[in-house]
Design a protein around this motif. Structure first.
Motif, PDB file in Angstrom:
ATOM      1  N   LEU A   1       0.830  -1.192   0.000  1.00  0.00           N
ATOM      2  CA  LEU A   1       0.000   0.000   0.000  1.00  0.00           C
ATOM      3  C   LEU A   1       0.867   1.246   0.000  1.00  0.00           C
ATOM      4  O   LEU A   1       1.994   1.239   0.500  1.00  0.00           O
ATOM      5  CB  LEU A   1      -0.879   0.023   1.251  1.00  0.00           C
TER       6      LEU A   1
ATOM      7  N   ALA B   1      -0.919   4.562   4.605  1.00  0.00           N
ATOM      8  CA  ALA B   1      -1.468   3.475   5.412  1.00  0.00           C
ATOM      9  C   ALA B   1      -0.516   3.102   6.533  1.00  0.00           C
ATOM     10  O   ALA B   1      -0.898   2.419   7.481  1.00  0.00           O
ATOM     11  CB  ALA B   1      -1.743   2.250   4.537  1.00  0.00           C
TER      12      ALA B   1
ATOM     13  N   VAL C   1     -10.348   5.567   2.014  1.00  0.00           N
ATOM     14  CA  VAL C   1     -10.419   4.151   1.635  1.00  0.00           C
ATOM     15  C   VAL C   1      -9.900   3.332   2.812  1.00  0.00           C
ATOM     16  O   VAL C   1      -8.781   3.566   3.273  1.00  0.00           O
ATOM     17  CB  VAL C   1      -9.553   3.863   0.389  1.00  0.00           C
TER      18      VAL C   1
ATOM     19  N   ALA D   1      -7.938   0.558   4.612  1.00  0.00           N
ATOM     20  CA  ALA D   1      -6.827  -0.322   4.250  1.00  0.00           C
ATOM     21  C   ALA D   1      -7.140  -1.722   4.756  1.00  0.00           C
ATOM     22  O   ALA D   1      -6.669  -2.155   5.811  1.00  0.00           O
ATOM     23  CB  ALA D   1      -5.519   0.194   4.835  1.00  0.00           C
TER      24      ALA D   1
ATOM     25  N   ILE E   1      -6.758  -6.249   1.179  1.00  0.00           N
ATOM     26  CA  ILE E   1      -7.089  -5.331   0.089  1.00  0.00           C
ATOM     27  C   ILE E   1      -6.419  -5.798  -1.210  1.00  0.00           C
ATOM     28  O   ILE E   1      -5.271  -6.236  -1.215  1.00  0.00           O
ATOM     29  CB  ILE E   1      -6.652  -3.897   0.436  1.00  0.00           C
TER      30      ILE E   1
ATOM     31  N   HIS F   1      -5.401  -2.196  -5.130  1.00  0.00           N
ATOM     32  CA  HIS F   1      -5.475  -0.823  -4.650  1.00  0.00           C
ATOM     33  C   HIS F   1      -4.901   0.158  -5.667  1.00  0.00           C
ATOM     34  O   HIS F   1      -5.005   1.383  -5.483  1.00  0.00           O
ATOM     35  CB  HIS F   1      -4.775  -0.667  -3.301  1.00  0.00           C
TER      36      HIS F   1
ATOM     37  N   ARG G   1      -4.911   9.412  -6.287  1.00  0.00           N
ATOM     38  CA  ARG G   1      -3.728   9.872  -5.548  1.00  0.00           C
ATOM     39  C   ARG G   1      -2.975  10.943  -6.337  1.00  0.00           C
ATOM     40  O   ARG G   1      -2.380  11.851  -5.746  1.00  0.00           O
ATOM     41  CB  ARG G   1      -2.783   8.702  -5.264  1.00  0.00           C
TER      42      ARG G   1
ATOM     43  N   ARG H   1      -6.891   9.352   1.233  1.00  0.00           N
ATOM     44  CA  ARG H   1      -6.184   8.768   2.368  1.00  0.00           C
ATOM     45  C   ARG H   1      -6.641   7.338   2.582  1.00  0.00           C
ATOM     46  O   ARG H   1      -7.838   7.057   2.588  1.00  0.00           O
ATOM     47  CB  ARG H   1      -6.431   9.579   3.636  1.00  0.00           C
ATOM     48  N   PHE H   2      -5.679   6.427   2.711  1.00  0.00           N
ATOM     49  CA  PHE H   2      -5.955   5.067   3.160  1.00  0.00           C
ATOM     50  C   PHE H   2      -6.000   5.091   4.688  1.00  0.00           C
ATOM     51  O   PHE H   2      -5.077   5.587   5.337  1.00  0.00           O
ATOM     52  CB  PHE H   2      -4.881   4.097   2.680  1.00  0.00           C
TER      53      PHE H   2
END
Length: 501
Positions: free
Chosen positions: A243, A247, A269, A271, A275, A278, A285, A293-294
């Protein structure tokens, strides 16, 4: 200009995970293609939850699909014959030649490696028959001594096909000389001989301050440093698996735009532990009008304009995790205050009334209640749906493209208000009666510029800019190839490939 070429394979191995193997292979593919060479990427065995659908209707790691694009090729299952998609801490779905054959724990897969090895060598033979140059990416590190027996991902493969190896290490992590020398020390004599040189990745600063270390490394090992690649700020290529760093608690992801700023659309979103894909969110992003933001485990999600439930390799387990983390209450509050909600693939399934897994496709057989926002149920089936698709969004009639990778079949009244109409006359997904919730099986929907702008406008962004994500990827591949041409000993690399210019 090329005058003579013999079919050769070159393997890039890493002193650690995330040393830059995927990036280096992608850059080499683009650099070699620009020189007029026909080249194919290859990764014998990949463990990743980011995957792509191939031209021949199978599934491979996302990084190999990017490398194929770098080589101006359509992704093919032979480019990644063994893909492992973890669905628990000790087990994974095993995909051979693009098709899932079942779930295995670590011991079961270890016993299966001889069969997997045959698939790997078969794919490599086919690629070598079609392309004069094959550039191979290893997995993790060749110095994992507990995994050496029956290895098909690193030196086991290199020994089987008798190819040279370049070892890459990331200096930005620190300890680069220990990584390289330590890796060599843990290899057998024949494997050490196979290593033809080093590449040091992600260097920042004055190269003259590094020179004494480079001289020592060459003298100590008897092997050349083939180049020191600079840290390419803002370079973005789809991640193989990890990720983006928010995260992990960092404020800004590598390659992402800084968070915050007036007039931006706020997107969160979760995390998820499992997952998948992604990379769906990479266009967001990189979008200058979006703050994405995760949300990490045990982190309270902040208010947002749009919440996206992502794909998952174990939907029922991740649904339980969301509930334990308080997301059910958060989503109810988010919708009550007018926020928008989008579910993608596994996220779509979570938004329905129930998820049934009678065959144990993603874990123990059983049933789970969904969040119940949309009137449909999902049943997981043994045969996975794998499609590259095009169509139009039902809202706005704008073109969209993407890909499907899912085992679930969803049925119910909510699907009569589809998210998109596809060119093969199928409907996809659902939209709630009030238009506040959308759900789709399509990965990659934000990569289509018009679809991305339409969805951001639906989520509340005024006058969204149209971002061409595919053009950005091309720019980054060209920038990467330029860096390799400037900082690597390309004549020596061409010599390793048997290419005379």
């Amino acid at each position: 200009m090329q005058t003579k070429m013999t079919a050769r394979t070159l393997m890039i191995q890493g002193a650690t995970s995330d040393a830059g193997k995927s990036t280096l292979v992608a850059g080499l593919c683009r650099s070699l293609v620009r020189r007029g060479l026909s080249v194919a990427p290859f990764k014998p065995q990949n463990m990743a939850l980011n995957s792509a659908v191939t031209a021949d209707g199978g599934e491979i790691g996302r990084a190999q699909a990017v490398q194929a694009h770098a080589a101006h090729l359509a992704p093919h299952t032979d480019m990644n014959p063994v893909l492992l998609k973890p669905n628990s801490d000790t087990g994974a779905q095993v995909i051979i030649h693009g098709r899932a054959i079942g779930n295995m724990d670590a011991l079961e897969y270890h016993a299966y490696k001889q069969t997997a090895r045959a698939a790997v060598l078969e794919s490599h033979r086919r690629l070598s028959g079609r392309y004069p140059v094959v550039v191979v990416e290893g997995a993790g590190s060749p110095a994992e001594i507990n995994l050496r027996e029956g290895d098909i991902a690193n030196m086991g493969f290199a020994e089987a096909v008798d190819c040279p190896v370049i070892l890459v290490a990331d200096i930005d992590r620190g300890g680069v000389f220990a990584h390289l020398v330590g890796t060599l020390a843990l290899l057998s004599e024949s494997e050490r001989t196979r290593v033809q040189g080093f590449v040091i990745n992600r260097f920042r600063g004055d190269i003259s301050l590094l020179q004494s270390g480079l001289d020592w490394l060459e003298a100590h090992t008897g092997k050349p440093v083939l180049g020191v690649l600079p840290y390419l700020h803002g370079l973005h290529l789809e991640a193989e698996d990890a990720l983006p760093s928010p995260a992990c608690g960092e404020s800004v992801a590598r390659g992402a735009q800084p968070a915050g700023g007036e007039g931006k659309l706020s997107v969160v979103v979760p995390a998820l532990p499992h997952i998948s894909n992604h990379t769906d969110f990479d266009p967001l992003r990189l979008h200058p009008q979006v703050e994405l933001r995760f949300v990490a485990p045990n982190e309270t999600p902040s208010p947002a304009d749009l919440v996206i439930l992502p794909g998952s390799k174990n939907v029922r387990a991740d649904l339980d995790w969301l509930r334990a983390q308080g997301w059910e209450e958060y989503l109810a509050r988010h919708l009550r205050y007018g926020g928008k909600l989008l579910g993608i693939c596994g996220g779509l399934q979570m938004l329905g009334r129930a998820i049934h897994d009678p065959h144990g496709i993603e874990g123990e057989p059983g049933n789970s209640d969904g969040f119940g926002y949309l009137d449909f149920t999902t049943t997981l089936q043994p045969n996975k749906q794998l499609h590259n698709v095009r169509g139009v969004l039902a809202q706005g009639d704008v073109p969209v493209s993407g890909y499907e990778i899912h085992a679930g079949i969803s049925e119910g009244a909510a699907l009569q208000r589809p998210f998109a109409q596809l060119d093969d006359r199928r409907d996809d997904g659902a939209i709630s009666g009030d238009g506040q919730i959308m759900a789709t099986y399509l990965h990659g929907v934000f990569e289509s510029p018009q679809a991305c702008a339409s969805l951001l406008e639906w989520a509340g962004l005024q006058a969204p800019q149209s971002i061409d994500y595919h053009a950005l990827r091309e720019q980054n591949l060209e920038r990467l190839a330029d860096a390799l041409e400037s900082h690597l000993d390309m004549p020596r690399i061409l010599q390793l490939l048997g290419v005379k210019t």
